[in-house]
Design a protein around this motif. Structure first.
Motif, mmCIF file in Angstrom:
data_model
loop_
_atom_site.group_PDB
_atom_site.id
_atom_site.type_symbol
_atom_site.label_atom_id
_atom_site.label_comp_id
_atom_site.label_asym_id
_atom_site.label_seq_id
_atom_site.Cartn_x
_atom_site.Cartn_y
_atom_site.Cartn_z
ATOM 1 N N ARG A 11 0.836 -1.200 0.000
ATOM 2 C CA ARG A 11 0.000 0.000 0.000
ATOM 3 C C ARG A 11 0.871 1.250 0.000
ATOM 4 N N LEU A 14 2.357 1.939 -3.408
ATOM 5 C CA LEU A 14 1.360 2.529 -4.301
ATOM 6 C C LEU A 14 0.977 3.941 -3.884
ATOM 7 N N VAL A 16 -1.253 4.662 -1.515
ATOM 8 C CA VAL A 16 -2.705 4.706 -1.314
ATOM 9 C C VAL A 16 -3.040 4.444 0.152
ATOM 10 N N ASP A 17 -4.179 4.961 0.568
ATOM 11 C CA ASP A 17 -4.640 4.709 1.928
ATOM 12 C C ASP A 17 -5.513 3.451 1.945
ATOM 13 N N THR A 20 -8.674 3.623 -0.282
ATOM 14 C CA THR A 20 -8.421 3.459 -1.714
ATOM 15 C C THR A 20 -8.155 1.999 -2.059
ATOM 16 N N LEU A 21 -7.357 1.321 -1.238
ATOM 17 C CA LEU A 21 -7.102 -0.100 -1.489
ATOM 18 C C LEU A 21 -8.400 -0.894 -1.397
ATOM 19 N N MET A 24 -10.226 -0.367 -4.586
ATOM 20 C CA MET A 24 -9.555 -1.081 -5.677
ATOM 21 C C MET A 24 -9.902 -2.571 -5.655
ATOM 22 N N ALA A 59 -2.339 -3.438 -9.967
ATOM 23 C CA ALA A 59 -1.668 -2.152 -9.764
ATOM 24 C C ALA A 59 -0.159 -2.253 -9.984
ATOM 25 N N LEU A 86 -2.182 4.008 -11.914
ATOM 26 C CA LEU A 86 -3.391 3.704 -11.145
ATOM 27 C C LEU A 86 -4.640 4.253 -11.809
ATOM 28 N N ASN A 87 -4.543 5.362 -12.479
ATOM 29 C CA ASN A 87 -5.733 5.928 -13.132
ATOM 30 C C ASN A 87 -5.498 6.129 -14.575
#
Length: 87
Positions: A11, A14, A16-17, A20-21, A24, A59, A86-87
């Motif tokens: 995490r 990446l 991300v918090d 967000t995970l 995902m 990811a 990621l996006n």
């Protein structure tokens, strides 16, 4: 399969918090929190665990298991080459 430390490290790689995970992976935030609070290997429902592992894989995260080939020979996480956006 994956340790709580590996999950937190993945995490962090990446950036991300937990929310967000969870999004995902299609699981709840409390599920991620429970997984990260596990001692050693992540415990939980296999389906939820597989969703998280698959989300990390999509990811670009490669999970390195015990005795898996790596330069240092230990557990860890690393980006597959090349990492995906990621996006």
């Amino acid at each position: 399969m994956i340790t709580a430390n590996q999950l937190r490290a993945a995490r962090a790689l990446l950036g991300v918090d937990q929310k967000t995970l969870a999004e995902m992976a299609g699981v709840s935030v409390p599920t991620i929190q429970r997984m990260e609070a596990s001692e050693g290997d992540v415990r939980g429902i296999v389906d939820s665990l597989m969703k998280v592992v698959n989300a990390l894989d999509r990811a670009g995260i490669e999970l390195i298991g015990e005795r898996a080939r790596s330069d240092s020979g230990g557990r860890g996480v690393r980006f597959r080459h090349p990492p995906q956006k990621l996006n």
